[in-house]
Design a protein around this motif. Structure first.
Motif, PDB file in Angstrom:
ATOM      1  N   TYR A   1      86.841  87.816  55.053  1.00  0.00           N
ATOM      2  CA  TYR A   1      86.385  86.576  54.426  1.00  0.00           C
ATOM      3  C   TYR A   1      87.609  85.695  54.182  1.00  0.00           C
ATOM      4  CZ  TYR A   1      81.781  88.585  53.373  1.00  0.00           C
ATOM      5  OH  TYR A   1      80.526  89.138  53.458  1.00  0.00           O
ATOM      6  N   ARG A   2      87.549  84.455  54.588  1.00  0.00           N
ATOM      7  CA  ARG A   2      88.692  83.561  54.395  1.00  0.00           C
ATOM      8  C   ARG A   2      88.837  83.151  52.943  1.00  0.00           C
ATOM      9  NH1 ARG A   2      90.064  79.949  59.608  1.00  0.00           N
ATOM     10  NH2 ARG A   2      89.717  81.580  61.174  1.00  0.00           N
ATOM     11  N   LYS A   3      87.726  83.028  52.254  1.00  0.00           N
ATOM     12  CA  LYS A   3      87.756  82.716  50.825  1.00  0.00           C
ATOM     13  C   LYS A   3      87.163  83.892  50.062  1.00  0.00           C
ATOM     14  CE  LYS A   3      87.592  77.643  50.836  1.00  0.00           C
ATOM     15  NZ  LYS A   3      86.843  76.462  50.330  1.00  0.00           N
ATOM     16  N   GLU A   4      87.901  84.343  49.085  1.00  0.00           N
ATOM     17  CA  GLU A   4      87.424  85.444  48.250  1.00  0.00           C
ATOM     18  C   GLU A   4      86.894  84.874  46.937  1.00  0.00           C
ATOM     19  OE1 GLU A   4      90.721  88.057  47.821  1.00  0.00           O
ATOM     20  OE2 GLU A   4      90.527  88.891  49.843  1.00  0.00           O
ATOM     21  N   GLU A   5      85.662  84.454  46.959  1.00  0.00           N
ATOM     22  CA  GLU A   5      85.081  83.834  45.771  1.00  0.00           C
ATOM     23  C   GLU A   5      84.300  84.834  44.933  1.00  0.00           C
ATOM     24  OE1 GLU A   5      82.822  80.541  47.186  1.00  0.00           O
ATOM     25  OE2 GLU A   5      84.602  79.276  47.511  1.00  0.00           O
ATOM     26  N   SER A   6      83.730  85.863  45.562  1.00  0.00           N
ATOM     27  CA  SER A   6      82.902  86.820  44.837  1.00  0.00           C
ATOM     28  C   SER A   6      83.547  88.196  44.806  1.00  0.00           C
ATOM     29  CB  SER A   6      81.520  86.928  45.494  1.00  0.00           C
ATOM     30  OG  SER A   6      81.616  87.612  46.736  1.00  0.00           O
ATOM     31  N   PHE A   7      83.074  89.003  43.886  1.00  0.00           N
ATOM     32  CA  PHE A   7      83.497  90.397  43.803  1.00  0.00           C
ATOM     33  C   PHE A   7      83.263  91.098  45.137  1.00  0.00           C
ATOM     34  CE2 PHE A   7      82.039  94.768  43.262  1.00  0.00           C
ATOM     35  CZ  PHE A   7      83.076  95.352  42.584  1.00  0.00           C
ATOM     36  N   GLU A   8      82.094  90.872  45.721  1.00  0.00           N
ATOM     37  CA  GLU A   8      81.762  91.518  46.991  1.00  0.00           C
ATOM     38  C   GLU A   8      82.768  91.166  48.077  1.00  0.00           C
ATOM     39  OE1 GLU A   8      78.292  90.464  49.920  1.00  0.00           O
ATOM     40  OE2 GLU A   8      77.562  92.007  48.516  1.00  0.00           O
ATOM     41  N   GLN A   9      83.112  89.908  48.211  1.00  0.00           N
ATOM     42  CA  GLN A   9      84.065  89.482  49.237  1.00  0.00           C
ATOM     43  C   GLN A   9      85.445  90.086  48.988  1.00  0.00           C
ATOM     44  OE1 GLN A   9      83.573  85.305  48.620  1.00  0.00           O
ATOM     45  NE2 GLN A   9      82.037  85.061  50.230  1.00  0.00           N
ATOM     46  N   TRP A  10      85.864  90.112  47.742  1.00  0.00           N
ATOM     47  CA  TRP A  10      87.190  90.655  47.402  1.00  0.00           C
ATOM     48  C   TRP A  10      87.286  92.124  47.796  1.00  0.00           C
ATOM     49  CZ3 TRP A  10      89.830  94.343  44.760  1.00  0.00           C
ATOM     50  CH2 TRP A  10      91.140  94.058  44.344  1.00  0.00           C
ATOM     51  N   VAL A  11      86.243  92.909  47.473  1.00  0.00           N
ATOM     52  CA  VAL A  11      86.268  94.341  47.758  1.00  0.00           C
ATOM     53  C   VAL A  11      86.156  94.611  49.253  1.00  0.00           C
ATOM     54  CG1 VAL A  11      85.063  96.528  47.411  1.00  0.00           C
ATOM     55  CG2 VAL A  11      85.384  94.971  45.482  1.00  0.00           C
ATOM     56  N   ILE A  12      85.255  93.921  49.934  1.00  0.00           N
ATOM     57  CA  ILE A  12      85.065  94.162  51.367  1.00  0.00           C
ATOM     58  C   ILE A  12      86.342  93.864  52.138  1.00  0.00           C
ATOM     59  CG2 ILE A  12      83.891  93.266  53.419  1.00  0.00           C
ATOM     60  CD1 ILE A  12      81.336  93.135  51.785  1.00  0.00           C
ATOM     61  N   ASN A  13      87.064  92.829  51.752  1.00  0.00           N
ATOM     62  CA  ASN A  13      88.314  92.509  52.449  1.00  0.00           C
ATOM     63  C   ASN A  13      89.345  93.634  52.333  1.00  0.00           C
ATOM     64  OD1 ASN A  13      87.517  90.061  53.473  1.00  0.00           O
ATOM     65  ND2 ASN A  13      88.744  88.817  52.071  1.00  0.00           N
ATOM     66  N   ARG A  14      89.247  94.444  51.295  1.00  0.00           N
ATOM     67  CA  ARG A  14      90.236  95.503  51.079  1.00  0.00           C
ATOM     68  C   ARG A  14      89.743  96.892  51.470  1.00  0.00           C
ATOM     69  NH1 ARG A  14      90.863  91.280  48.403  1.00  0.00           N
ATOM     70  NH2 ARG A  14      92.897  90.533  47.667  1.00  0.00           N
ATOM     71  N   PHE A  15      88.433  97.086  51.495  1.00  0.00           N
ATOM     72  CA  PHE A  15      87.891  98.418  51.764  1.00  0.00           C
ATOM     73  C   PHE A  15      86.891  98.463  52.907  1.00  0.00           C
ATOM     74  CE2 PHE A  15      89.277  98.512  47.368  1.00  0.00           C
ATOM     75  CZ  PHE A  15      89.959  99.714  47.312  1.00  0.00           C
ATOM     76  N   GLY A  16      86.440  97.325  53.379  1.00  0.00           N
ATOM     77  CA  GLY A  16      85.413  97.316  54.403  1.00  0.00           C
ATOM     78  C   GLY A  16      84.019  97.369  53.808  1.00  0.00           C
ATOM     79  N   GLY A  17      83.052  96.978  54.632  1.00  0.00           N
ATOM     80  CA  GLY A  17      81.681  96.876  54.152  1.00  0.00           C
ATOM     81  C   GLY A  17      81.035  98.208  53.829  1.00  0.00           C
ATOM     82  N   ARG A  18      81.331  99.261  54.603  1.00  0.00           N
ATOM     83  CA  ARG A  18      80.672 100.545  54.385  1.00  0.00           C
ATOM     84  C   ARG A  18      81.126 101.209  53.078  1.00  0.00           C
ATOM     85  NH1 ARG A  18      76.122 101.261  56.938  1.00  0.00           N
ATOM     86  NH2 ARG A  18      76.321 103.500  56.546  1.00  0.00           N
ATOM     87  N   LEU A  19      82.431 101.222  52.831  1.00  0.00           N
ATOM     88  CA  LEU A  19      82.917 101.827  51.585  1.00  0.00           C
ATOM     89  C   LEU A  19      82.447 101.009  50.383  1.00  0.00           C
ATOM     90  CD1 LEU A  19      84.564 104.327  50.841  1.00  0.00           C
ATOM     91  CD2 LEU A  19      86.550 102.854  50.601  1.00  0.00           C
TER      92      LEU A  19
END
Length: 493
Positions: free
Chosen positions: A132-150
């Protein structure tokens, strides 16, 4: 209405922040005499220790660990030899299996299976290539660091249970505050290399032998012995001001015997607040500008209740606490208070188990009768195969409103408006978790209160931006053995 002579410093709230402010003032100045007003019948806020039939229990577990030296010094000044050292063990219950917590990478991958483990790794690499180019939500912040599955496995379900809202609607700055400097790559690298770039700070922790409330009960006594006052059942219902200067508060004193409350006006030179910001703004007379009142109305809170079950045998599990990710049950976290301190129990052949539920005041859980909550908690304990419902021989229920400030889409802009207006007041400061609407731990709340007290004595500290080093929040820790640990976004103290 009774008229009282001027008190140099008025403190609203008798939790960790309010009592720390009073303690710090007395420690640094003999001329400032604090008066603390607490609406409930106990000091300590959500760090208090309740008692039922000799069993002591927390409103959630509260470990004592910090890198803030002045906070640690106060803990030991107050409690002295009443601290014990507790070995820490906690796990996550998910998919009918127990995962080490903080998550140990290989333990988690074995539990979740080779096929799903591969999907987690592939998902991680995908999001590293196309984040995600912009990390506006908790979900986006976590997925950028751990991936969608984790994220799906270890963040989404529990976060939804704790906050009662979609993680897409929680702001990224909450994740950055609670779990910063994390990534799956860093965990894998440390697992392979055996590197340990953060000391394992909380394999054991300090804890008052009679629970965290012991700290605040003793702080209350010290404040009173030094000439200060701590008033319980004393609800602040109005904050009077003239322009940008607060002149007094009005306090409603409730009686245990049910008599009509008495309202008292208390004047002061300085005021320190730790009550919830929304209610604080509503209490001002005259009211703040309309845009400030509107901003306050946008602040939201998550409420909490604990059903403490007494079992007819000791230690149904060895953990201090277990996080329950499974959506099949409503319970979010389970405490074993004997694993915190044996002195919390009057009978060592029993267990005291805290079943914690995250809810909203007025919803189905909150409005359940105590008997129905006991039944629910007992049944869920059995459903999780931790003990039988028939093992329960006693219960106590505590409902805690405004346990956690919510970081939703509106909170940040609203908080900026409130901060700008509140800092314009000459002799009024607000501190602590609810006083700053910030999901911080006990030591952070205490430090903000220390800074406020020092400001009264002439310092220039910014209590809204207390810079607490976050590495002690278990952000990323590795055992000396090559097993990486990753912290998920779980509710803490």
């Amino acid at each position: 209405m009774q008229q009282q002579k001027t008190c140099p410093v008025v403190v609203i709230g008798g939790g960790p922040a309010g009592l720390t402010a009073a303690y710090e003032l007395q420690k640094r100045s003999r001329r400032h005499t604090p008066k603390v007003y607490e609406a409930s019948n106990m000091v300590g806020g959500i760090s208090r220790t309740e008692t039922n039939n000799g069993y002591r229990f927390d409103i959630g577990g509260h470990r004592f660990f910090t890198k803030v030296k002045e906070v640690e010094a106060m803990w030991h000044e107050v409690l002295k030899d009443d601290f014990i050292t507790v070995p820490r063990l906690s796990r996550i219950y998910y998919r009918e299996k127990f995962f080490d917590y903080p998550l140990k990478l290989f333990n988690a991958l074995v539990n979740i299976g080779p096929y799903e483990s591969m999907r987690i790794l592939l998902s991680y690499f995908k999001w590293q290539v196309l984040p995600y180019r912009k990390e506006e939500s908790f979900e986006q912040w976590v997925i950028n660091r751990f991936g969608g599955r984790l994220y799906m496995h270890f963040f989404r379900s529990y976060t939804q249970k704790v906050w009662g809202i979609n993680p897409k609607d929680i702001r990224a700055d909450w994740a950055a505050q609670r779990i910063k400097n994390l990534s799956l790559f860093k965990a894998v690298w440390n697992a392979i290399s055996g590197a340990n770039d953060t000391a394992s700070l909380i394999e054991e922790f300090q804890y008052p032998r009679l629970g965290p409330g012991m700290m605040w009960e003793k702080t209350q006594r010290i404040v009173e012995e030094q000439g200060g006052e701590v008033h319980l059942r004393s609800e602040v219902v109005r904050v009077n001001r003239e322009g940008n200067r607060v002149t007094s508060i009005e306090v409603k004193h409730w009686h245990e015997d049910g008599r009509e409350p008495v309202v008292e006006r208390v004047e002061g030179e300085h005021f320190i607040n730790s009550m919830a910001l929304r209610e604080l703004i509503y209490a001002f007379d005259p009211p703040p500008p309309p845009e400030v009142v509107e901003a306050a109305s946008k602040l939201r809170y998550r409420d909490f209740l604990i059903v403490t079950l007494v079992l007819d045998h000791a230690d149904p599990f060895k953990d201090n606490w277990i996080y329950i990710h499974s959506p099949e049950v409503k319970v979010g976290r389970i405490q074993n208070f004997r694993a915190w301190s044996k002195e919390m129990l009057p009978d060592q052949n029993t267990a005291s188990i805290g079943m914690e539920y995250f809810c909203q005041k007025g919803d189905g859980l909150w409005n359940m009768s105590d008997e129905d909550l006991r039944t629910l908690a007992s049944q869920e304990l059995e459903q999780l195969d931790l003990a039988k419902a028939s093992d329960v021989i006693g219960a106590a229920i505590i409902r805690q409103p405004k346990a956690y400030p919510v970081y939703d889409g509106e909170y940040r802009q609203a908080l900026d408006v409130l901060e700008e207006w509140l800092v314009s007041l000459e002799n009024f400061q607000t501190v602590g978790r609810n006083g700053l609407h910030r999901y911080n731990n006990q030591d952070h709340s205490m430090l903000s209160a220390m800074y406020a007290a020092r400001n009264i004595l002439g310092e220039k500290n910014d209590v809204w931006n207390v810079n607490v080093e976050r590495s002690y929040h278990e952000e990323f820790e590795v055992d000396k053995k090559p097993a990486a640990q990753v912290k998920t976004a779980l509710a803490a103290e």
